[in-house]
Design a protein around this motif. Sequence first.
Motif, PDB file in Angstrom:
ATOM      1  N   GLY A 132       0.794  -1.225   0.000  1.00  0.00           N
ATOM      2  CA  GLY A 132       0.000   0.000   0.000  1.00  0.00           C
ATOM      3  C   GLY A 132       0.827   1.275   0.000  1.00  0.00           C
ATOM      4  O   GLY A 132       0.290   2.360   0.216  1.00  0.00           O
ATOM      5  N   TYR A 133       2.139   1.169  -0.252  1.00  0.00           N
ATOM      6  CA  TYR A 133       2.938   2.378  -0.388  1.00  0.00           C
ATOM      7  C   TYR A 133       4.177   2.073  -1.222  1.00  0.00           C
ATOM      8  O   TYR A 133       4.498   0.896  -1.449  1.00  0.00           O
ATOM      9  N   ILE A 191      -4.196   7.174  -4.071  1.00  0.00           N
ATOM     10  CA  ILE A 191      -5.487   7.812  -3.803  1.00  0.00           C
ATOM     11  C   ILE A 191      -6.498   7.113  -4.706  1.00  0.00           C
ATOM     12  O   ILE A 191      -6.343   7.109  -5.929  1.00  0.00           O
ATOM     13  N   ARG A 192      -7.514   6.505  -4.076  1.00  0.00           N
ATOM     14  CA  ARG A 192      -8.467   5.695  -4.832  1.00  0.00           C
ATOM     15  C   ARG A 192      -9.791   6.405  -5.006  1.00  0.00           C
ATOM     16  O   ARG A 192     -10.276   7.072  -4.094  1.00  0.00           O
ATOM     17  N   ARG A 252       0.323   7.254   4.120  1.00  0.00           N
ATOM     18  CA  ARG A 252      -0.794   6.339   3.869  1.00  0.00           C
ATOM     19  C   ARG A 252      -2.096   6.903   4.427  1.00  0.00           C
ATOM     20  O   ARG A 252      -3.164   6.784   3.812  1.00  0.00           O
ATOM     21  N   ALA A 253      -2.007   7.540   5.589  1.00  0.00           N
ATOM     22  CA  ALA A 253      -3.218   8.137   6.172  1.00  0.00           C
ATOM     23  C   ALA A 253      -3.758   9.236   5.268  1.00  0.00           C
ATOM     24  O   ALA A 253      -4.958   9.337   5.015  1.00  0.00           O
ATOM     25  N   GLY A 263      -3.375   9.424   2.045  1.00  0.00           N
ATOM     26  CA  GLY A 263      -3.973   8.751   0.893  1.00  0.00           C
ATOM     27  C   GLY A 263      -5.364   8.222   1.204  1.00  0.00           C
ATOM     28  O   GLY A 263      -6.283   8.319   0.382  1.00  0.00           O
ATOM     29  N   ARG A 264      -5.528   7.675   2.407  1.00  0.00           N
ATOM     30  CA  ARG A 264      -6.844   7.125   2.776  1.00  0.00           C
ATOM     31  C   ARG A 264      -7.877   8.228   2.952  1.00  0.00           C
ATOM     32  O   ARG A 264      -9.021   8.088   2.542  1.00  0.00           O
ATOM     33  N   SER A 279      -8.844   9.283  -0.453  1.00  0.00           N
ATOM     34  CA  SER A 279      -9.651   8.252  -1.109  1.00  0.00           C
ATOM     35  C   SER A 279     -11.089   8.330  -0.619  1.00  0.00           C
ATOM     36  O   SER A 279     -12.038   8.204  -1.394  1.00  0.00           O
ATOM     37  N   ARG A 280     -11.256   8.550   0.672  1.00  0.00           N
ATOM     38  CA  ARG A 280     -12.612   8.659   1.223  1.00  0.00           C
ATOM     39  C   ARG A 280     -13.294   9.899   0.633  1.00  0.00           C
ATOM     40  O   ARG A 280     -14.461   9.862   0.266  1.00  0.00           O
TER      41      ARG A 280
END
Lengths: 246, 246
Positions: free
Chosen positions: A187-188, A206-207, A235-236, A238-239, A242-243
């Motif tokens: 994931g990174y 980023i999804r 990662r945080a 990116g999450r 993504s949200r």
Amino acid sequence: MRGQPGRSVTGRALALLAAFTPASPALTLTELARRAGLPLPTAHRRAAELLAWGALERGDDGRYRIGLRLWEVGSLAPRGLGLREVALPVMEDLYEVTHENVQLAVRQDLEVVFVERIAGRHAVPVLTRVGGRFALHATGVGLVLLAHAPAQVQERVLAAPLRRYTDLTVTDAGRLRRCLADVRRTGYAVSDRQVTMDALSVAAPIRAPEGVVAAISLVVAHDRADPVALVPLVRAAGRVLSRALG
Amino acid sequence: MRGQPGRSVTGRALALLAAFTPASPALTLTELARRAGLPLPTAHRRAAELLAWGALERGDDGRYRIGLRLWEVGSLAPRGLGLREVALPVMEDLYEVTHENVQLAVRQDLEVVFVERIAGRHAVPVLTRVGGRFALHATGVGLVLLAHAPAQVQERVLAAPLRRYTDLTVTDAGRLRRCLADVRRTGYAVSDRQVTMDALSVAAPIRAPEGVVAAISLVVAHDRADPVALVPLVRAAGRVLSRALG
């Protein structure tokens, strides 16, 4: 028009726009015509139309430049300033916590395009500029975007010669393939001195509902970097983004 | 082409681009054709050329959007991201000192275009977005840009009805004219609740050899604002940027 097969009128106007580059943002009419591969009178006619609309502007020096109106229309690109508007608050958070370089990038064909960057003035200098491009296989954001690209994109990159920026750039297709599998699994991505010998970057995807649409990274001086501490931050971010796009 | 006098092929392609707005960044082909005033087959042909070049993109929903390549070309506009690249470090300084909204704007015809903005998340909400437009006569940056605009621009603004955003918006031409003279004399503009009743902005000019090319401002909550303290900060930022462009 028939004298120039394969080039429509629209194509010729677009060729004029494509003549401008980061290294040549201001051009004379002669330069414009030559770069666009157009006869001078044709270039003049098309340039006049683009000037009238505001896609080009002319300075006191008589040279042509990209006009503010084109920038305004470009700012409506969802993968340009649209993405940036969503991402900037999170990027500012990352910057306030680290005071390092924060970058946001998307993939266009076989390259990375940098959409936003907050440059730490006391951080390591980086090569990127907003709107600039870079190869996919060397930077942190590039590795994330390549790892999540369609298979045929990955195969095209792996089949071509991989440019070596430093002694640590991964230029072996087999090793790069394993590296991309790691990026998907963990994931990174970490790019450690693979672009310049003084910098290390940590990037995360980023999804959006349609898949990975962008990547965010921190770029820090190699010798004061602790990737283990940076990974959770990136990662945080990116999450969260993504949200926001989900 | 003769069937549509006054609209060249380039003009029709540009009309397709101009169909996109901040409120409508994604359009179906039918919407595109209607907004551009083109027959469907013509719109389809021109859109296909713009798609092939990357000026437009199509999502999974089949709708057209402005493409990343147009954003990239637009980023070469000296008055867009070029100006922003120069200004951002100074804007970040202003933000770190104040944690308020920092804005950078240029004039395009009779309007302000916001080129960059750092939004304080705990600061007063502002109406602007990057790439967005606003009237010249109400905001701080607009007053600065209007005060330094060519005389015929000022006369056109003063001759037209001046929109009232709040009870404090200056809508009297004579009063606005005196206000602009003050801005030129003092070197800054204050817009106190002239756009919304909760906000106050302080703006200063950014000069290049050819004159005032941009304005920078702080936008703060009216009730906690002390313009006297903000003016030196904003003017200093304007002077630093003027030197950078000089």
